[in-house]
Scaffold this motif. Structure first.
Motif, PDB file in Angstrom:
ATOM      1  N   ILE A  12       0.854  -1.181   0.000  1.00  0.00           N
ATOM      2  CA  ILE A  12       0.000   0.000   0.000  1.00  0.00           C
ATOM      3  C   ILE A  12       0.898   1.241   0.000  1.00  0.00           C
ATOM      4  O   ILE A  12       1.844   1.336   0.775  1.00  0.00           O
ATOM      5  CB  ILE A  12      -0.942   0.021   1.219  1.00  0.00           C
ATOM      6  CG1 ILE A  12      -1.814  -1.245   1.247  1.00  0.00           C
ATOM      7  CG2 ILE A  12      -1.799   1.291   1.235  1.00  0.00           C
ATOM      8  CD1 ILE A  12      -2.704  -1.413   0.023  1.00  0.00           C
ATOM      9  N   TYR A  14       1.077   5.778  -0.587  1.00  0.00           N
ATOM     10  CA  TYR A  14       0.311   6.999  -0.315  1.00  0.00           C
ATOM     11  C   TYR A  14       0.907   8.189  -1.064  1.00  0.00           C
ATOM     12  O   TYR A  14       2.123   8.289  -1.227  1.00  0.00           O
ATOM     13  CB  TYR A  14       0.326   7.305   1.187  1.00  0.00           C
ATOM     14  CG  TYR A  14      -0.158   6.142   2.011  1.00  0.00           C
ATOM     15  CD1 TYR A  14      -1.520   5.952   2.234  1.00  0.00           C
ATOM     16  CD2 TYR A  14       0.740   5.221   2.535  1.00  0.00           C
ATOM     17  CE1 TYR A  14      -1.973   4.869   2.979  1.00  0.00           C
ATOM     18  CE2 TYR A  14       0.295   4.143   3.280  1.00  0.00           C
ATOM     19  CZ  TYR A  14      -1.060   3.970   3.493  1.00  0.00           C
ATOM     20  OH  TYR A  14      -1.505   2.904   4.223  1.00  0.00           O
ATOM     21  N   ASP A  39       5.451   4.799   1.273  1.00  0.00           N
ATOM     22  CA  ASP A  39       4.729   3.747   1.978  1.00  0.00           C
ATOM     23  C   ASP A  39       4.454   4.151   3.431  1.00  0.00           C
ATOM     24  O   ASP A  39       3.975   3.359   4.222  1.00  0.00           O
ATOM     25  CB  ASP A  39       5.472   2.410   1.913  1.00  0.00           C
ATOM     26  CG  ASP A  39       6.844   2.453   2.553  1.00  0.00           C
ATOM     27  OD1 ASP A  39       7.378   3.557   2.788  1.00  0.00           O
ATOM     28  OD2 ASP A  39       7.412   1.375   2.811  1.00  0.00           O
ATOM     29  N   GLU A  61       2.154   6.490   5.562  1.00  0.00           N
ATOM     30  CA  GLU A  61       0.932   7.285   5.477  1.00  0.00           C
ATOM     31  C   GLU A  61       1.095   8.655   6.117  1.00  0.00           C
ATOM     32  O   GLU A  61       0.634   9.659   5.579  1.00  0.00           O
ATOM     33  CB  GLU A  61      -0.230   6.526   6.122  1.00  0.00           C
ATOM     34  CG  GLU A  61      -1.574   7.184   5.917  1.00  0.00           C
ATOM     35  CD  GLU A  61      -2.729   6.305   6.381  1.00  0.00           C
ATOM     36  OE1 GLU A  61      -3.877   6.673   6.071  1.00  0.00           O
ATOM     37  OE2 GLU A  61      -2.498   5.279   7.045  1.00  0.00           O
ATOM     38  N   ASN A 120      -4.137  10.155  -1.143  1.00  0.00           N
ATOM     39  CA  ASN A 120      -4.535   9.109  -2.074  1.00  0.00           C
ATOM     40  C   ASN A 120      -3.835   7.813  -1.686  1.00  0.00           C
ATOM     41  O   ASN A 120      -2.667   7.821  -1.302  1.00  0.00           O
ATOM     42  CB  ASN A 120      -4.131   9.485  -3.501  1.00  0.00           C
ATOM     43  CG  ASN A 120      -4.891  10.689  -3.997  1.00  0.00           C
ATOM     44  OD1 ASN A 120      -5.978  10.558  -4.516  1.00  0.00           O
ATOM     45  ND2 ASN A 120      -4.320  11.875  -3.819  1.00  0.00           N
ATOM     46  N   THR A 121      -4.566   6.715  -1.795  1.00  0.00           N
ATOM     47  CA  THR A 121      -4.044   5.404  -1.431  1.00  0.00           C
ATOM     48  C   THR A 121      -4.018   4.514  -2.666  1.00  0.00           C
ATOM     49  O   THR A 121      -4.987   4.466  -3.422  1.00  0.00           O
ATOM     50  CB  THR A 121      -4.930   4.763  -0.345  1.00  0.00           C
ATOM     51  OG1 THR A 121      -5.065   5.678   0.735  1.00  0.00           O
ATOM     52  CG2 THR A 121      -4.338   3.475   0.167  1.00  0.00           C
ATOM     53  N   TYR A 122      -2.898   3.818  -2.844  1.00  0.00           N
ATOM     54  CA  TYR A 122      -2.696   2.956  -4.011  1.00  0.00           C
ATOM     55  C   TYR A 122      -2.137   1.616  -3.573  1.00  0.00           C
ATOM     56  O   TYR A 122      -1.573   1.485  -2.496  1.00  0.00           O
ATOM     57  CB  TYR A 122      -1.688   3.577  -4.993  1.00  0.00           C
ATOM     58  CG  TYR A 122      -2.016   4.976  -5.413  1.00  0.00           C
ATOM     59  CD1 TYR A 122      -2.840   5.218  -6.505  1.00  0.00           C
ATOM     60  CD2 TYR A 122      -1.508   6.070  -4.726  1.00  0.00           C
ATOM     61  CE1 TYR A 122      -3.143   6.516  -6.899  1.00  0.00           C
ATOM     62  CE2 TYR A 122      -1.799   7.363  -5.109  1.00  0.00           C
ATOM     63  CZ  TYR A 122      -2.618   7.577  -6.195  1.00  0.00           C
ATOM     64  OH  TYR A 122      -2.912   8.865  -6.569  1.00  0.00           O
ATOM     65  N   ARG A 123      -2.234   0.659  -4.457  1.00  0.00           N
ATOM     66  CA  ARG A 123      -1.575  -0.627  -4.290  1.00  0.00           C
ATOM     67  C   ARG A 123      -0.577  -0.766  -5.442  1.00  0.00           C
ATOM     68  O   ARG A 123      -0.935  -0.579  -6.600  1.00  0.00           O
ATOM     69  CB  ARG A 123      -2.583  -1.772  -4.322  1.00  0.00           C
ATOM     70  CG  ARG A 123      -1.941  -3.140  -4.139  1.00  0.00           C
ATOM     71  CD  ARG A 123      -2.974  -4.259  -4.015  1.00  0.00           C
ATOM     72  NE  ARG A 123      -3.649  -4.133  -2.718  1.00  0.00           N
ATOM     73  CZ  ARG A 123      -4.936  -3.817  -2.570  1.00  0.00           C
ATOM     74  NH1 ARG A 123      -5.699  -3.609  -3.610  1.00  0.00           N
ATOM     75  NH2 ARG A 123      -5.467  -3.717  -1.364  1.00  0.00           N
ATOM     76  N   SER A 178      -9.249   7.782  -1.830  1.00  0.00           N
ATOM     77  CA  SER A 178      -8.637   9.008  -1.336  1.00  0.00           C
ATOM     78  C   SER A 178      -9.466   9.480  -0.149  1.00  0.00           C
ATOM     79  O   SER A 178     -10.631   9.096  -0.007  1.00  0.00           O
ATOM     80  CB  SER A 178      -8.599  10.087  -2.417  1.00  0.00           C
ATOM     81  OG  SER A 178      -9.901  10.506  -2.749  1.00  0.00           O
TER      82      SER A 178
END
Length: 164
Positions: free
Chosen positions: A7, A9, A38, A40, A56-59, A151
């Motif tokens: 995850i 950010y 990585d 947050e 915004n959060t991504y993988r 997000s």
């Protein structure tokens, strides 16, 4: 350091569902690209610089399929790479992972470039500095391995000052 399905950010002022490769006037530590973390809290601190802070959060998926360059820590190789990138040179990596050079570190890098500081002194100064890791994506292929999750908005003192 960064594993499959990690995850990630990005702190900014808006939702960024489709991350772009930023081509700014000034090149960044690892050249032009999309930079995220990585951590947050690091993304939240960056977002708080804006009136409308958004994280915004991504993988990051299937990173093992990409051409990745990882710098575990400050090193001669990291310093030479950052100097080349900040001078406008590019590279063929899809993703680069390593320590971030903040503004004070940039002064040290500039002194090194100008021959006013040697590598030994540079690394002595780095030992006393805190620097976070960053992950940067530099190719379309790399962007295809980023999955947007969500997000969220956060409050900050800039927002509160404007409302007062």
């Amino acid at each position: 350091m960064i594993e499959h399905n990690k995850i990630m950010y990005y702190g900014g002022y808006k939702e960024v569902e489709f991350p772009p490769i930023h081509l700014d006037r000034f090149t960044k530590d690892f050249s032009w690209g999309f930079y995220f973390t990585d951590v947050e809290e690091q993304a939240q601190e960056r977002a708080k610089k804006f009136i409308t802070p958004v994280v915004n959060t991504y993988r990051l998926k299937n990173i093992d399929e990409l051409n990745v360059k990882t710098f575990e820590d400050y090193s001669d190789e990291w310093l030479d790479f950052v100097v080349r990138c900040r001078n406008g040179n590019t590279h063929d990596y899809d993703v680069v992972i390593g320590r971030m050079a903040d503004d004070s570190i940039y002064e040290y890098i500039e002194a090194y470039e100008l021959g006013r500081m040697d590598k030994q002194r540079f690394f002595e100064l780095m030992e006393s500095k805190y620097s976070a890791y960053q992950i940067s994506v530099h190719t379309i292929r790399g962007l295809e391995h980023i999955e947007f999750i969500r997000s969220y908005k956060i409050e900050n003192s800039v927002q509160k000052d404007k409302e007062s």
